[in-house]
Design a protein around this motif. Structure first.
Motif: not given
Length: 76
Positions: A1-15
């Protein structure tokens, strides 16, 4: 909780999900092979396709990734 994804990982979920399913389907029940297949996704997202399967899209000459390349050590 309170931890966010690094911006470079934002498009990696589905892949990454697709890569995990591929790895599960192709590990032949071997935990070490499963780990190796999953670990290869990190290199792939860093624009290093050396260890990708020969029939992967990224092995085609002129391949241009449609995702952000991971360059930050923090993201890795």
């Amino acid at each position: 909780m309170g931890v966010t994804w690094h911006p470079e990982l934002s498009d990696k979920g589905a892949r990454l999900r697709n890569h995990i399913f591929y790895s599960l389907d192709n590990c032949r029940g071997c935990p070490a092979r499963l780990r190796s297949l999953i670990d290869k996704s990190v290199n792939h997202f860093q624009n290093n396709y050396e260890h990708c399967q020969e029939d992967s899209q990224c092995k085609i000459v002129g391949f241009v990734p449609d995702y952000a390349i991971i360059r930050s050590p923090v993201a890795v």
